[in-house]
Design an enzyme around this catalytic site. Sequence first.
Site, mmCIF file in Angstrom:
data_model
loop_
_atom_site.group_PDB
_atom_site.id
_atom_site.type_symbol
_atom_site.label_atom_id
_atom_site.label_comp_id
_atom_site.label_asym_id
_atom_site.label_seq_id
_atom_site.Cartn_x
_atom_site.Cartn_y
_atom_site.Cartn_z
ATOM 1 N N LYS A 78 0.847 -1.192 0.000
ATOM 2 C CA LYS A 78 0.000 0.000 0.000
ATOM 3 C C LYS A 78 0.881 1.239 0.000
ATOM 4 O O LYS A 78 1.974 1.237 0.583
ATOM 5 C CB LYS A 78 -0.898 0.014 1.239
ATOM 6 C CG LYS A 78 -2.187 0.798 1.039
ATOM 7 C CD LYS A 78 -3.184 -0.005 0.226
ATOM 8 C CE LYS A 78 -4.558 0.639 0.198
ATOM 9 N NZ LYS A 78 -5.538 -0.213 -0.485
ATOM 10 N N GLY A 178 -20.460 6.509 4.035
ATOM 11 C CA GLY A 178 -19.528 6.811 2.958
ATOM 12 C C GLY A 178 -20.113 6.471 1.602
ATOM 13 O O GLY A 178 -20.461 5.320 1.338
ATOM 14 N N GLY A 180 -18.673 7.207 -1.604
ATOM 15 C CA GLY A 180 -17.737 7.358 -2.706
ATOM 16 C C GLY A 180 -18.057 6.346 -3.789
ATOM 17 O O GLY A 180 -19.186 5.864 -3.918
ATOM 18 N N VAL A 182 -17.331 3.186 -4.091
ATOM 19 C CA VAL A 182 -17.819 1.904 -3.586
ATOM 20 C C VAL A 182 -19.182 2.073 -2.930
ATOM 21 O O VAL A 182 -20.136 1.335 -3.214
ATOM 22 C CB VAL A 182 -16.813 1.282 -2.602
ATOM 23 C CG1 VAL A 182 -17.391 0.014 -1.965
ATOM 24 C CG2 VAL A 182 -15.511 0.950 -3.315
#
Length: 349
Positions: A78, A178, A180, A182
Amino acid sequence: MFDHPAFDGHERVVALNDAATGLRAFVAIHSTALGPAGGGCRLWHYEDAGAALGDALRLSRGMSYKNALAGVPMGGGKAVILGPVPDERRADVFTAFGRAVDALNGRYVTAEDVGVAPADLAHVATVTRYVSGIVAREGVGGNPAPFTARGVCIGLEAAARFAFGRRDLEGLRVAIQGLGGVGMNLAAALHARGARLVVADLATARRDEACDRFAATPAALDEILLADVDILAPCALGGVLTEDIARRMRAGVIAGGANNQIADAAAERALFERGITYAPDYVVNAGGIILVSAEYTRDGDLAAVDARIEAIGPRTRRILEAARTTGTPSGTVADEMARAALAGARVAA
């Protein structure tokens, strides 16, 4: 770094500092036992560099575990870029990041994550071939968010069947934190399956869009984790499920797209003691890396990608059943399975 609680025998951690562009970042390579370390690049405004390092360490380990259980021929890595990045310097920052990725000679393959857009990856791709998630080949590749959302929906359905004995999601109340790439795609999929949605997002425009499109109920960010719902789907940042939240939340199932949703072992134990079904995040949100890996390795067509994502459902069910049988939290069960897969790969290598 070696004493950091999130350090887990990482193979390599690189600190990037490019004075000309202002790039400051970490690349954490947790394991290459199964292949090059695959994992997205995140751009976030961290409290300090220590917080960014910790995020990179945790996220890269999660990618190793995710790829191992999903059968993806990649290890775990990452990258995190410390923001904010001014718009006028964004192209230069991501080009510098691409050069740093290229210098790792294929040990790390980058892709999109929170705060990073396809246009940013296009700059990365001008200076390195070790990037994926930008070009679709016969339907395989490009934006991974819809594929991540699909896997989360499949895992969520498996968890709901396990917890509630339900064959469908019709009428179940689902809170999505959330919205976004996804979260919004997940909201669309759940709405199509008859779920009743409660939604929250930092951007009120996205929240209002979800309410208009999916007849969702809006919620405040500081309230949605405790909403009176059947299922909670965290799809923002990690660490939101603290011990305090775990002891007060009302949802019976947790299944979402965010990485590292559970803050610590105490929160995990509290969820388990209360009988709350937790679908391990890196198990259900593997759809994106399945696509990204297939794009990068050119291994398999869209039907093969779809089959690997569909396998998220049975895998989630097996983990939840093992947790019930052994009296062990589901996250611990998944971790043990992933570590065994990685250990086997190291022995084979």
